[in-house]
Design a protein around this motif. Sequence first.
Motif, mmCIF file in Angstrom:
data_model
loop_
_atom_site.group_PDB
_atom_site.id
_atom_site.type_symbol
_atom_site.label_atom_id
_atom_site.label_comp_id
_atom_site.label_asym_id
_atom_site.label_seq_id
_atom_site.Cartn_x
_atom_site.Cartn_y
_atom_site.Cartn_z
ATOM 1 N N GLU A 114 0.711 -1.194 -0.018
ATOM 2 C CA GLU A 114 -0.142 0.113 -0.015
ATOM 3 C C GLU A 114 0.853 1.285 -0.020
ATOM 4 N N LEU A 115 1.885 1.227 0.866
ATOM 5 C CA LEU A 115 2.700 2.308 0.833
ATOM 6 C C LEU A 115 3.539 2.733 -0.483
ATOM 7 N N THR A 116 3.640 1.693 -1.158
ATOM 8 C CA THR A 116 4.436 1.986 -2.571
ATOM 9 C C THR A 116 3.404 2.340 -3.764
ATOM 10 N N GLN A 117 2.261 2.558 -3.494
ATOM 11 C CA GLN A 117 1.393 2.628 -4.763
ATOM 12 C C GLN A 117 1.589 3.900 -5.499
ATOM 13 N N LYS A 118 2.001 4.930 -4.662
ATOM 14 C CA LYS A 118 2.462 6.026 -5.404
ATOM 15 C C LYS A 118 3.443 6.166 -6.445
ATOM 16 N N PHE A 119 4.197 4.854 -6.418
ATOM 17 C CA PHE A 119 5.081 4.578 -7.376
ATOM 18 C C PHE A 119 4.888 3.733 -8.880
ATOM 19 N N ILE A 120 3.507 3.410 -8.839
ATOM 20 C CA ILE A 120 3.081 2.414 -9.770
ATOM 21 C C ILE A 120 2.794 3.164 -10.950
ATOM 22 N N GLY A 121 3.468 2.769 -12.130
ATOM 23 C CA GLY A 121 3.490 3.513 -13.356
ATOM 24 C C GLY A 121 4.446 4.404 -13.434
ATOM 25 N N LYS A 122 5.296 4.649 -12.456
ATOM 26 C CA LYS A 122 6.656 5.499 -12.620
ATOM 27 C C LYS A 122 7.604 5.015 -13.200
ATOM 28 N N GLN A 123 8.590 5.622 -13.825
ATOM 29 C CA GLN A 123 9.661 5.001 -14.258
ATOM 30 C C GLN A 123 10.989 5.002 -13.146
ATOM 31 N N ILE A 124 11.602 3.882 -13.293
ATOM 32 C CA ILE A 124 12.536 4.003 -12.321
ATOM 33 C C ILE A 124 13.926 4.710 -12.941
ATOM 34 N N ILE A 125 14.217 5.997 -12.195
ATOM 35 C CA ILE A 125 15.280 6.720 -12.597
ATOM 36 C C ILE A 125 16.733 6.078 -12.208
ATOM 37 N N ALA A 126 16.895 5.593 -11.081
ATOM 38 C CA ALA A 126 18.119 4.950 -10.810
ATOM 39 C C ALA A 126 17.848 4.018 -9.903
ATOM 40 N N ALA A 127 18.831 2.910 -9.754
ATOM 41 C CA ALA A 127 19.130 1.908 -8.808
ATOM 42 C C ALA A 127 20.068 1.534 -8.346
ATOM 43 N N ASN A 128 20.431 1.366 -6.967
ATOM 44 C CA ASN A 128 21.693 1.027 -6.400
ATOM 45 C C ASN A 128 21.384 0.215 -5.087
ATOM 46 N N GLY A 129 22.536 -0.078 -4.526
ATOM 47 C CA GLY A 129 22.464 -1.046 -3.353
ATOM 48 C C GLY A 129 23.254 -2.066 -3.528
ATOM 49 N N ASN A 130 23.389 -3.070 -2.352
ATOM 50 C CA ASN A 130 24.325 -4.031 -2.400
ATOM 51 C C ASN A 130 23.782 -5.561 -2.909
ATOM 52 N N ALA A 131 22.520 -5.605 -3.427
ATOM 53 C CA ALA A 131 21.889 -6.571 -3.973
ATOM 54 C C ALA A 131 22.612 -7.166 -5.051
ATOM 55 N N LYS A 132 22.862 -8.626 -5.057
ATOM 56 C CA LYS A 132 23.560 -9.116 -6.219
ATOM 57 C C LYS A 132 22.860 -9.525 -7.470
ATOM 58 N N MET A 166 13.464 -12.805 8.036
ATOM 59 C CA MET A 166 13.148 -12.522 9.378
ATOM 60 C C MET A 166 13.616 -11.083 9.768
ATOM 61 N N PHE A 167 14.706 -10.364 9.419
ATOM 62 C CA PHE A 167 14.734 -9.117 9.667
ATOM 63 C C PHE A 167 14.875 -7.815 8.706
ATOM 64 N N GLY A 168 14.299 -8.231 7.683
ATOM 65 C CA GLY A 168 14.129 -7.221 6.438
ATOM 66 C C GLY A 168 13.399 -6.022 6.930
ATOM 67 N N SER A 169 13.682 -4.887 6.351
ATOM 68 C CA SER A 169 13.071 -3.867 6.432
ATOM 69 C C SER A 169 12.929 -2.759 5.291
ATOM 70 N N TYR A 170 12.212 -1.656 5.382
ATOM 71 C CA TYR A 170 12.123 -0.908 4.173
ATOM 72 C C TYR A 170 11.862 0.571 4.525
ATOM 73 N N SER A 171 11.766 1.365 3.680
ATOM 74 C CA SER A 171 11.494 2.790 3.985
ATOM 75 C C SER A 171 11.095 3.489 2.750
ATOM 76 N N VAL A 172 10.256 4.473 2.723
ATOM 77 C CA VAL A 172 9.588 5.041 1.725
ATOM 78 C C VAL A 172 10.188 6.714 1.779
ATOM 79 N N ASP A 173 10.753 7.101 0.837
ATOM 80 C CA ASP A 173 11.437 8.331 0.683
ATOM 81 C C ASP A 173 12.458 8.695 1.639
#
Length: 248
Positions: A12-30, A66-73
């Motif tokens: 629900e918290l991410t709904q404002k991003f639906i239909g939007k273009q990803i401008i940039a992506a980063n992080g340590n995910a492989k 078990m310990f994952g988290s997220y944040s918006v903005d």
Amino acid sequence: MPEGPSILILKELTQKFIGKQIIAANGNAKIEMEKLPSLIFEEYKTFGKQSYLVCKPFTIRIHLLMFGSYSVDEQTKPDRQLRLHLKFDNGDLYFYSCSVKLLDVTVLKEIDWNADVLSDEWKPLKARKKLKAHPEMMVCDALLDQNIFSGVGNIIKNEVLFRIGVHPESLVGNLPSKKLSALIFEARNYSFDFLRWKKEYVLKKNWLVHTKKTCPKCGEILTKKHLGLTHRRSFYCEKDQVLYTEKK
DNA sequence: TGCCATGTTAAACT
DNA sequence: GAGTTTAACATGGC
């Protein structure tokens, strides 16, 4: 954080991003980050505890474990290892310490959406059929089986079993038909109570047995044991939760 | 401070 | 190869 209902809140918290273009992506995910910019974030699909961020021709599968988290903005705690950050023109989505995979969007076709207890596509009869196929399974393992009850976690397991008065070590095949129905009904029903209470920040207050010491019904000391194939914590009342040992 | 937990996968065993 | 056990991941609450 992450049992099925918590993931719905995230969606629900991410709904404002639906239909939007990803401008940039980063992080340590492989994952191959360079494939993400310019893709459109089309849909946020959940399957139990899994999140699928649909960005054709891919989908980003995220599991908070078990310990994952997220944040918006806002990057709330920059000391944590940032796993994935997606930048949009109207904000930012951050994921921390979770499992991230970039998959072909066609994997969504392989999923049995009817197994998701929180979905409109949930099919109790299908769950019943799966349970009938595993009569030797303990009910505590059955509830945690994501192929049968996708989205159910350990808290929901403990609370559901107390609500229906069934001992966690009862075997699926030994449950009377009515109890089997109650199990399937409450797996979904409690999940929605969990969702409502979580949103109101009163989830813990409503736990009847999970992490509790005494039975709210009879006042006896609750049993705490690690049970089943997964050795997850079970909290239950020996008196109010029946151990079904005889084939019915 | 140390232990443990709302979870899952994959490696390392038998 | 099968089935089972252990390790790994990583953070926060008690």
